[in-house]
Design a protein around this motif. Structure first.
Motif, PDB file in Angstrom:
ATOM      1  N   ASP A  56      32.537  47.339  10.612  1.00 33.28           N
ATOM      2  CA  ASP A  56      31.903  47.014  11.783  1.00 33.28           C
ATOM      3  C   ASP A  56      32.226  45.727  12.234  1.00 33.28           C
ATOM      4  N   ALA A  57      32.565  44.624  11.460  1.00 35.88           N
ATOM      5  CA  ALA A  57      33.062  43.499  11.905  1.00 35.88           C
ATOM      6  C   ALA A  57      34.266  43.299  12.586  1.00 35.88           C
ATOM      7  N   LEU A  58      35.189  44.226  12.186  1.00 30.00           N
ATOM      8  CA  LEU A  58      36.340  44.153  12.960  1.00 30.00           C
ATOM      9  C   LEU A  58      36.305  44.862  14.334  1.00 30.00           C
ATOM     10  N   ALA A  59      35.709  45.939  14.443  1.00 27.14           N
ATOM     11  CA  ALA A  59      35.316  46.649  15.592  1.00 27.14           C
ATOM     12  C   ALA A  59      34.453  45.721  16.477  1.00 27.14           C
ATOM     13  N   GLU A  60      33.484  44.605  16.106  1.00 25.20           N
ATOM     14  CA  GLU A  60      32.819  43.706  16.673  1.00 25.20           C
ATOM     15  C   GLU A  60      33.710  42.634  17.298  1.00 25.20           C
ATOM     16  N   ALA A  61      34.838  42.387  16.554  1.00 23.46           N
ATOM     17  CA  ALA A  61      35.736  41.206  16.876  1.00 23.46           C
ATOM     18  C   ALA A  61      36.530  41.634  18.063  1.00 23.46           C
ATOM     19  N   VAL A  76      44.010  49.677   9.240  1.00 17.88           N
ATOM     20  CA  VAL A  76      43.212  50.686   9.630  1.00 17.88           C
ATOM     21  C   VAL A  76      43.455  51.947   8.738  1.00 17.88           C
ATOM     22  N   VAL A  77      44.641  52.280   8.397  1.00 18.69           N
ATOM     23  CA  VAL A  77      45.042  53.249   7.529  1.00 18.69           C
ATOM     24  C   VAL A  77      44.350  53.140   5.868  1.00 18.69           C
ATOM     25  N   ALA A  79      39.364  55.396  11.734  1.00 16.56           N
ATOM     26  CA  ALA A  79      40.444  55.312  12.464  1.00 16.56           C
ATOM     27  C   ALA A  79      39.937  55.148  14.047  1.00 16.56           C
ATOM     28  N   GLU A  80      38.855  56.261  14.362  1.00 22.26           N
ATOM     29  CA  GLU A  80      38.529  56.368  15.684  1.00 22.26           C
ATOM     30  C   GLU A  80      37.520  55.341  16.132  1.00 22.26           C
ATOM     31  N   LEU A  81      36.822  54.475  15.258  1.00 28.29           N
ATOM     32  CA  LEU A  81      36.029  53.392  15.603  1.00 28.29           C
ATOM     33  C   LEU A  81      37.200  52.001  15.761  1.00 28.29           C
TER      34      LEU A  81
END
Length: 92
Positions: free
Chosen positions: A52-57, A66-67, A83-85
Motif C-alpha cells: 500500500d505504501a509503495l502504491a501511494e508513493a 514487485v515480483v 503486480a496489478e496494484l
C-alpha cells in the motif's frame, strides 16, 4: 492450517529483505510500523502495508521487488494482485 516455524521465519526474512530494499521509497514511519508488525508476527499486515505504501508513493519500483512481493502474497494465500496494484510504477 498450521505451518512449521520455518515457514514463518522464511516469510519474515523475505518481507524484511523487501523492506530493506525499499526503505528509501517509504516514509520513515511506515518502515518503523512494518518492523513493529514483523516483531508481532503480523506478516500479512506487514506485507500489505509495504504494498500500500509503495502504491501511494507513486514512484518507480524495481520489477524484482514487485515480483518478490507477489510471490510472498501468493505464499501466504493473500487475496489481492500485487503486480496489478504496483504495475503503474514497476520498472525494469
Amino acid at each position: 492450517m498450521t505451518y512449521p516455524a520455518a515457514y514463518y521465519q522464511e516469510l519474515r526474512g523475505r518481507i524484511k529483505a523487501v523492506l530493506i530494499s525499499t526503505t528509501q521509497l517509504l516514509p520513515a514511519d511506515t518502515v518503523t510500523f512494518v518492523i513493529e508488525l514483523l516483531d508481532a508476527n503480523e506478516l500479512g499486515v506487514a506485507e500489505e502495508t509495504i504494498v500500500d505504501a509503495l502504491a501511494e508513493a507513486q514512484t518507480q519500483i524495481p520489477r524484482s521487488v514487485v515480483v518478490e512481493l507477489s510471490e510472498i502474497a501468493s505464499a501466504m494465500a493473500m487475496d489481492y494482485d500485487v503486480a496489478e496494484l504496483l504495475a503503474p510504477w514497476s520498472v525494469e
